[in-house]
Design a protein around this motif. Structure first.
Motif, PDB file in Angstrom:
ATOM      1  N   VAL A   1       0.839  -1.206   0.000  1.00  0.00           N
ATOM      2  CA  VAL A   1       0.000   0.000   0.000  1.00  0.00           C
ATOM      3  C   VAL A   1       0.870   1.251   0.000  1.00  0.00           C
ATOM      4  O   VAL A   1       1.800   1.375   0.809  1.00  0.00           O
ATOM      5  N   LEU A   2       0.553   2.172  -0.897  1.00  0.00           N
ATOM      6  CA  LEU A   2       1.247   3.461  -0.964  1.00  0.00           C
ATOM      7  C   LEU A   2       0.274   4.556  -0.533  1.00  0.00           C
ATOM      8  O   LEU A   2      -0.811   4.701  -1.105  1.00  0.00           O
ATOM      9  N   LEU A   3       0.655   5.313   0.493  1.00  0.00           N
ATOM     10  CA  LEU A   3      -0.166   6.402   1.017  1.00  0.00           C
ATOM     11  C   LEU A   3       0.397   7.732   0.523  1.00  0.00           C
ATOM     12  O   LEU A   3       1.576   8.032   0.747  1.00  0.00           O
ATOM     13  N   CYS A   4      -0.426   8.520  -0.140  1.00  0.00           N
ATOM     14  CA  CYS A   4       0.001   9.806  -0.692  1.00  0.00           C
ATOM     15  C   CYS A   4      -0.877  10.928  -0.140  1.00  0.00           C
ATOM     16  O   CYS A   4      -2.020  10.692   0.275  1.00  0.00           O
ATOM     17  N   GLY A   5      -0.354  12.143  -0.182  1.00  0.00           N
ATOM     18  CA  GLY A   5      -1.159  13.289   0.225  1.00  0.00           C
ATOM     19  C   GLY A   5      -0.360  14.300   1.004  1.00  0.00           C
ATOM     20  O   GLY A   5       0.796  14.057   1.391  1.00  0.00           O
ATOM     21  N   PRO A   6      -0.951  15.455   1.272  1.00  0.00           N
ATOM     22  CA  PRO A   6      -0.266  16.536   1.989  1.00  0.00           C
ATOM     23  C   PRO A   6       0.086  16.129   3.416  1.00  0.00           C
ATOM     24  O   PRO A   6      -0.493  15.179   3.961  1.00  0.00           O
ATOM     25  N   PRO A   7       1.018  16.840   4.054  1.00  0.00           N
ATOM     26  CA  PRO A   7       1.359  16.555   5.460  1.00  0.00           C
ATOM     27  C   PRO A   7       0.157  16.765   6.371  1.00  0.00           C
ATOM     28  O   PRO A   7      -0.716  17.589   6.095  1.00  0.00           O
ATOM     29  N   GLY A   8       0.135  16.015   7.469  1.00  0.00           N
ATOM     30  CA  GLY A   8      -0.883  16.217   8.494  1.00  0.00           C
ATOM     31  C   GLY A   8      -2.257  15.684   8.163  1.00  0.00           C
ATOM     32  O   GLY A   8      -3.235  16.037   8.833  1.00  0.00           O
ATOM     33  N   CYS A   9      -2.366  14.821   7.157  1.00  0.00           N
ATOM     34  CA  CYS A   9      -3.686  14.324   6.750  1.00  0.00           C
ATOM     35  C   CYS A   9      -3.936  12.876   7.150  1.00  0.00           C
ATOM     36  O   CYS A   9      -4.902  12.263   6.694  1.00  0.00           O
TER      37      CYS A   9
ATOM     38  N   LEU B   1       7.488   2.369   5.528  1.00  0.00           N
ATOM     39  CA  LEU B   1       8.542   3.215   4.987  1.00  0.00           C
ATOM     40  C   LEU B   1       8.023   4.648   4.866  1.00  0.00           C
ATOM     41  O   LEU B   1       7.321   4.997   3.912  1.00  0.00           O
ATOM     42  N   ASP B   2       8.358   5.471   5.840  1.00  0.00           N
ATOM     43  CA  ASP B   2       7.895   6.857   5.855  1.00  0.00           C
ATOM     44  C   ASP B   2       8.880   7.742   5.085  1.00  0.00           C
ATOM     45  O   ASP B   2      10.039   7.381   4.903  1.00  0.00           O
ATOM     46  N   GLU B   3       8.404   8.914   4.646  1.00  0.00           N
ATOM     47  CA  GLU B   3       9.225   9.822   3.828  1.00  0.00           C
ATOM     48  C   GLU B   3       9.800   9.062   2.630  1.00  0.00           C
ATOM     49  O   GLU B   3      10.988   9.150   2.310  1.00  0.00           O
TER      50      GLU B   3
ATOM     51  N   ALA C   1      13.095   7.022  -2.968  1.00  0.00           N
ATOM     52  CA  ALA C   1      12.469   6.470  -4.178  1.00  0.00           C
ATOM     53  C   ALA C   1      12.221   7.544  -5.237  1.00  0.00           C
ATOM     54  O   ALA C   1      11.151   7.630  -5.840  1.00  0.00           O
ATOM     55  N   LYS C   2      13.228   8.374  -5.495  1.00  0.00           N
ATOM     56  CA  LYS C   2      13.070   9.494  -6.418  1.00  0.00           C
ATOM     57  C   LYS C   2      13.236   9.060  -7.871  1.00  0.00           C
ATOM     58  O   LYS C   2      13.797   8.008  -8.163  1.00  0.00           O
ATOM     59  N   LYS C   3      12.756   9.924  -8.751  1.00  0.00           N
ATOM     60  CA  LYS C   3      12.903   9.670 -10.185  1.00  0.00           C
ATOM     61  C   LYS C   3      14.389   9.565 -10.546  1.00  0.00           C
ATOM     62  O   LYS C   3      15.191  10.415 -10.174  1.00  0.00           O
ATOM     63  N   ARG C   4      14.727   8.521 -11.288  1.00  0.00           N
ATOM     64  CA  ARG C   4      16.126   8.310 -11.651  1.00  0.00           C
ATOM     65  C   ARG C   4      16.552   9.168 -12.840  1.00  0.00           C
ATOM     66  O   ARG C   4      17.719   9.172 -13.216  1.00  0.00           O
ATOM     67  N   ASP C   5      15.603   9.896 -13.425  1.00  0.00           N
ATOM     68  CA  ASP C   5      15.968  10.774 -14.537  1.00  0.00           C
ATOM     69  C   ASP C   5      16.233  12.201 -14.075  1.00  0.00           C
ATOM     70  O   ASP C   5      16.411  13.109 -14.885  1.00  0.00           O
ATOM     71  N   ASP C   6      16.261  12.401 -12.737  1.00  0.00           N
ATOM     72  CA  ASP C   6      16.536  13.725 -12.186  1.00  0.00           C
ATOM     73  C   ASP C   6      18.031  14.033 -12.350  1.00  0.00           C
ATOM     74  O   ASP C   6      18.889  13.394 -11.738  1.00  0.00           O
ATOM     75  N   LYS C   7      18.356  15.008 -13.185  1.00  0.00           N
ATOM     76  CA  LYS C   7      19.743  15.339 -13.485  1.00  0.00           C
ATOM     77  C   LYS C   7      20.467  15.945 -12.281  1.00  0.00           C
ATOM     78  O   LYS C   7      21.699  16.004 -12.250  1.00  0.00           O
ATOM     79  N   ASN C   8      19.699  16.402 -11.290  1.00  0.00           N
ATOM     80  CA  ASN C   8      20.318  17.024 -10.123  1.00  0.00           C
ATOM     81  C   ASN C   8      20.776  16.001  -9.083  1.00  0.00           C
ATOM     82  O   ASN C   8      21.468  16.356  -8.129  1.00  0.00           O
ATOM     83  N   GLU C   9      20.353  14.743  -9.256  1.00  0.00           N
ATOM     84  CA  GLU C   9      20.703  13.717  -8.288  1.00  0.00           C
ATOM     85  C   GLU C   9      22.022  13.052  -8.653  1.00  0.00           C
ATOM     86  O   GLU C   9      22.345  12.865  -9.823  1.00  0.00           O
TER      87      GLU C   9
ATOM     88  N   ASN D   1       4.691  12.674   0.984  1.00  0.00           N
ATOM     89  CA  ASN D   1       4.001  13.949   0.781  1.00  0.00           C
ATOM     90  C   ASN D   1       4.203  14.464  -0.642  1.00  0.00           C
ATOM     91  O   ASN D   1       3.573  15.440  -1.040  1.00  0.00           O
ATOM     92  N   HIS D   2       5.113  13.805  -1.380  1.00  0.00           N
ATOM     93  CA  HIS D   2       5.496  14.307  -2.705  1.00  0.00           C
ATOM     94  C   HIS D   2       5.476  13.161  -3.712  1.00  0.00           C
ATOM     95  O   HIS D   2       6.536  12.739  -4.211  1.00  0.00           O
ATOM     96  N   GLN D   3       4.293  12.666  -4.010  1.00  0.00           N
ATOM     97  CA  GLN D   3       4.182  11.531  -4.940  1.00  0.00           C
ATOM     98  C   GLN D   3       4.682  11.878  -6.340  1.00  0.00           C
ATOM     99  O   GLN D   3       5.086  11.000  -7.105  1.00  0.00           O
ATOM    100  N   ASP D   4       4.698  13.175  -6.665  1.00  0.00           N
ATOM    101  CA  ASP D   4       5.173  13.590  -7.984  1.00  0.00           C
ATOM    102  C   ASP D   4       6.680  13.381  -8.155  1.00  0.00           C
ATOM    103  O   ASP D   4       7.190  13.387  -9.290  1.00  0.00           O
ATOM    104  N   LEU D   5       7.401  13.171  -7.048  1.00  0.00           N
ATOM    105  CA  LEU D   5       8.842  12.955  -7.116  1.00  0.00           C
ATOM    106  C   LEU D   5       9.221  11.486  -7.283  1.00  0.00           C
ATOM    107  O   LEU D   5      10.385  11.172  -7.545  1.00  0.00           O
ATOM    108  N   LEU D   6       8.253  10.589  -7.119  1.00  0.00           N
ATOM    109  CA  LEU D   6       8.558   9.161  -7.128  1.00  0.00           C
ATOM    110  C   LEU D   6       8.922   8.661  -8.517  1.00  0.00           C
ATOM    111  O   LEU D   6       8.354   9.079  -9.521  1.00  0.00           O
ATOM    112  N   ASP D   7       9.859   7.740  -8.559  1.00  0.00           N
ATOM    113  CA  ASP D   7      10.249   7.106  -9.814  1.00  0.00           C
ATOM    114  C   ASP D   7       9.074   6.304 -10.368  1.00  0.00           C
ATOM    115  O   ASP D   7       8.301   5.705  -9.612  1.00  0.00           O
TER     116      ASP D   7
END
Length: 386
Positions: free
Chosen positions: A138-146, A199-201, A206-214, A243-249
């Motif tokens: 199960v993957l839980l997504c959403g803003p902090p404090g929810c 697995l919190d945070e 588990a960030k996108k591997r195409d991020d050139k800054n990583e 809190n940042h599902q848009d960053l996930l690979d």
């Protein structure tokens, strides 16, 4: 410190003799007190928490098993891996009897999905016989404090499973390769055990591997994480939160059977939460909660909890009053906005206060903003909306 105390402590630890260990520590504390080392004596005695000893005893004597009747999980087989550099534990264990769910308010949709998940997990034997998979990723997504963390703990408690709590952001090591090693240690310690691995945070690793800054090392860590998830047995129930599902690979999403979006609470959920929170305290409330709901749109549960706590402390403890009024809640909300928004409040909030029955003078007294400025800002907002 006397050497015989040290020897007795080591022997008691090796023999799993909690009673002797406890008595020896208390003797040591008393001896230091007699020497005049009161501060040290207090530190020694207060560090000995009976709860921890009871939990250790329970870990030796008690077994946990999910309600489906699967193979029992032996808590004395728990292995808590540590980071090589800092020697800090990589897992924080929580047992079902010790989990305090607190107040958890979820939408009906999320409640239904969680019931669905629990039903499948508790009847996994039947599903396996039918050749069907069951929900345990199960993957839980959403803003902090929810409520993501509370949901994970609640699910573990309802399944009668120990929860291995891991903050992935704390695993990242400055030593090349150590982060991947930490991940492997964690997964190896829980594999083939009936536990919830939380697995919190999750986005920290588990960030996108195409991020050139990583860095390349962090990209290899993502590979390590995915590989270890794939190697886990079905005994382990994985919950990840971000809190940042848009960053996930993109490859991360395929590892989870269910994705639950815990969004900001709507008006009904906020009302339910405020009412339940107020019931905890022996206090009379004359507050119009509908007005409070109108000015807390966009607030999360953590912020609502702070509003109730701060308001009750101000009225009951500091001002020695027994009744909470609407204005008390409004002052708390306003102070929170002033604190977190660089000493300013936006025009829409001022407008909300005005439409909820407050006079310009009352708003001015609460916010410290001149009446003329409040009036001008509300007029400007109305003109923009037209």
């Amino acid at each position: 410190m006397r050497s015989d105390f040290v020897i007795k402590l080591i022997e008691a630890f090796n023999n799993n003799d909690d009673e002797t260990f406890k008595n020896t520590v208390l003797e040591l504390s008393e001896e230091e007190r007699k020497k005049g080392n009161v501060q040290l004596a207090n530190k020694i005695s207060t560090s000995l928490k009976s709860k921890n000893l009871k939990q250790a005893q329970r870990a030796k004597e008690t077994t946990f098993s999910p309600s489906s009747g699967l193979t029992m999980f032996e808590p004395n087989a728990i292995y808590t891996p540590k980071d090589k550099a800092s020697n800090n534990s990589l897992i924080d264990w929580h047992f079902p009897d010790d989990i305090n769910e607190g107040l958890l308010v979820l939408s009906n949709s999320i409640k239904d999905q969680i019931t669905f998940i629990k039903n499948e997990y508790n009847n996994q034997k039947e599903l396996k016989e039918m050749g069907l998979p069951f929900e345990n990723r199960v993957l839980l997504c959403g803003p902090p404090g929810c409520g993501k963390t509370s949901t994970a703990f609640s699910l573990a408690k309802s399944l009668s499973l120990p929860l291995a709590y891991v903050r992935l952001d704390s695993l990242i090591s400055s030593l090349l390769g150590q982060t991947g090693t930490n991940i492997r240690k964690i997964f190896e310690s829980v594999n083939k055990k009936n536990v919830v691995l939380f697995l919190d945070e999750f986005d920290a690793i588990a960030k996108k591997r195409d991020d050139k800054n990583e860095l390349g090392e962090l990209k290899r860590v993502v590979n390590t994480l995915l590989q270890n998830i794939d190697l886990l047995s079905d005994d382990v129930f994985i919950i990840a939160a971000t809190n940042h599902q848009d960053l996930l690979d993109s490859a991360v999403w395929r590892r989870f059977h269910t994705v639950l979006y815990l969004d900001l609470p709507d008006q009904d959920m906020r009302l339910n939460y405020l009412e339940e929170q107020l019931k905890k305290f022996e206090v009379v409330s004359n507050a119009d909660l509908n007005k409070i709901l109108n000015i807390t749109k966009g607030f999360n549960f953590s912020q609502l909890n702070d509003i109730v706590a701060k308001t009750i402390k101000t009225v009951i403890f500091h001002e020695k009053r027994s009744v909470i009024e609407t204005i008390d809640f409004i002052r708390t909300v306003t102070n929170m906005l002033l604190l977190f928004n660089d000493k300013t409040v936006d025009s829409s909030f001022l407008y909300s206060l005005r439409t909820n029955g407050l006079t310009l003078r009352e708003i001015s007294e609460i916010t410290g903003i001149p009446k003329s400025t409040i009036s001008d800002r509300i007029k400007e907002l109305n003109e923009v909306e037209r």
